[in-house]
Design a protein around this motif. Structure first.
Motif, PDB file in Angstrom:
ATOM      1  N   ASP A  93      21.656   0.099  24.133  1.00 26.55           N
ATOM      2  CA  ASP A  93      21.253  -1.063  25.122  1.00 26.55           C
ATOM      3  C   ASP A  93      20.449  -0.539  26.227  1.00 26.55           C
ATOM      4  O   ASP A  93      20.936   0.163  27.069  1.00 26.55           O
ATOM      5  N   GLN A  94      19.314  -1.124  26.404  1.00 22.73           N
ATOM      6  CA  GLN A  94      18.401  -0.801  27.696  1.00 22.73           C
ATOM      7  C   GLN A  94      19.181  -1.834  28.816  1.00 22.73           C
ATOM      8  O   GLN A  94      18.691  -1.286  29.945  1.00 22.73           O
ATOM      9  N   LYS A  95      19.761  -2.608  28.705  1.00 21.37           N
ATOM     10  CA  LYS A  95      20.062  -3.614  29.795  1.00 21.37           C
ATOM     11  C   LYS A  95      21.480  -3.001  30.730  1.00 21.37           C
ATOM     12  O   LYS A  95      21.507  -3.465  31.607  1.00 21.37           O
ATOM     13  N   ARG A  96      22.257  -2.077  30.120  1.00 20.33           N
ATOM     14  CA  ARG A  96      23.414  -1.738  30.686  1.00 20.33           C
ATOM     15  C   ARG A  96      23.192  -0.224  31.372  1.00 20.33           C
ATOM     16  O   ARG A  96      22.555   0.524  30.592  1.00 20.33           O
ATOM     17  N   ASN A  97      23.950  -0.060  32.294  1.00 25.46           N
ATOM     18  CA  ASN A  97      23.999   1.470  32.703  1.00 25.46           C
ATOM     19  C   ASN A  97      24.551   2.230  31.594  1.00 25.46           C
ATOM     20  O   ASN A  97      25.557   1.839  31.018  1.00 25.46           O
ATOM     21  N   PRO A  98      24.020   3.390  31.370  1.00 26.66           N
ATOM     22  CA  PRO A  98      24.567   4.372  30.489  1.00 26.66           C
ATOM     23  C   PRO A  98      26.093   4.848  30.841  1.00 26.66           C
ATOM     24  O   PRO A  98      26.418   5.083  31.951  1.00 26.66           O
ATOM     25  N   LYS A  99      26.657   4.876  29.800  1.00 24.77           N
ATOM     26  CA  LYS A  99      28.307   5.388  29.907  1.00 24.77           C
ATOM     27  C   LYS A  99      28.438   6.512  28.895  1.00 24.77           C
ATOM     28  O   LYS A  99      27.794   6.474  27.654  1.00 24.77           O
ATOM     29  N   ARG A 100      28.930   7.576  29.213  1.00 23.42           N
ATOM     30  CA  ARG A 100      28.941   8.725  28.335  1.00 23.42           C
ATOM     31  C   ARG A 100      29.599   8.410  27.031  1.00 23.42           C
ATOM     32  O   ARG A 100      29.316   8.986  25.944  1.00 23.42           O
ATOM     33  N   GLU A 101      30.845   7.573  27.051  1.00 29.74           N
ATOM     34  CA  GLU A 101      31.453   7.270  25.866  1.00 29.74           C
ATOM     35  C   GLU A 101      30.663   6.343  24.887  1.00 29.74           C
ATOM     36  O   GLU A 101      30.870   6.366  23.689  1.00 29.74           O
ATOM     37  N   ASP A 102      29.604   5.872  25.430  1.00 29.29           N
ATOM     38  CA  ASP A 102      28.413   5.223  24.493  1.00 29.29           C
ATOM     39  C   ASP A 102      27.364   5.629  23.885  1.00 29.29           C
ATOM     40  O   ASP A 102      26.387   5.328  23.395  1.00 29.29           O
ATOM     41  N   THR A 103      27.253   7.078  24.353  1.00 27.76           N
ATOM     42  CA  THR A 103      26.065   7.785  24.070  1.00 27.76           C
ATOM     43  C   THR A 103      26.149   8.478  22.564  1.00 27.76           C
ATOM     44  O   THR A 103      27.171   8.770  22.046  1.00 27.76           O
TER      45      THR A 103
END
Length: 72
Positions: free
Chosen positions: A10-20
């Motif tokens: 998702d480009q709309k949320r800040n990156p989270k390592r867990e979601d990489t």
């Protein structure tokens, strides 16, 4: 050359390592690899790294290793 592309779905949320997530792309340059992913997905690209030699051999041992091919 094979490039490993780290991304968020998702480009709309800040990156989270867990979601990489990651995918592998074959391209001549890092710029070309980025262009392929940006043209065919909505992914938020975090990082792109070239992998070759021992690093590539290691990645290929993973059962989930697959080079992504985008249709033109």
């Amino acid at each position: 050359m094979i490039y490993k592309v780290y991304f968020q779905n998702d480009q709309k949320r800040n990156p989270k390592r867990e979601d990489t997530h990651s995918l592998y792309v074959e391209a001549d340059t890092e710029v070309e690899a980025r262009a392929q992913v940006e043209a065919h997905t909505e992914h938020n690209i975090e990082f792109i790294e070239a992998i070759e030699g021992n690093s590539l051999a290691y990645e290929q041992q993973n059962p989930n290793y697959k080079v992504t091919e985008f249709g033109e």
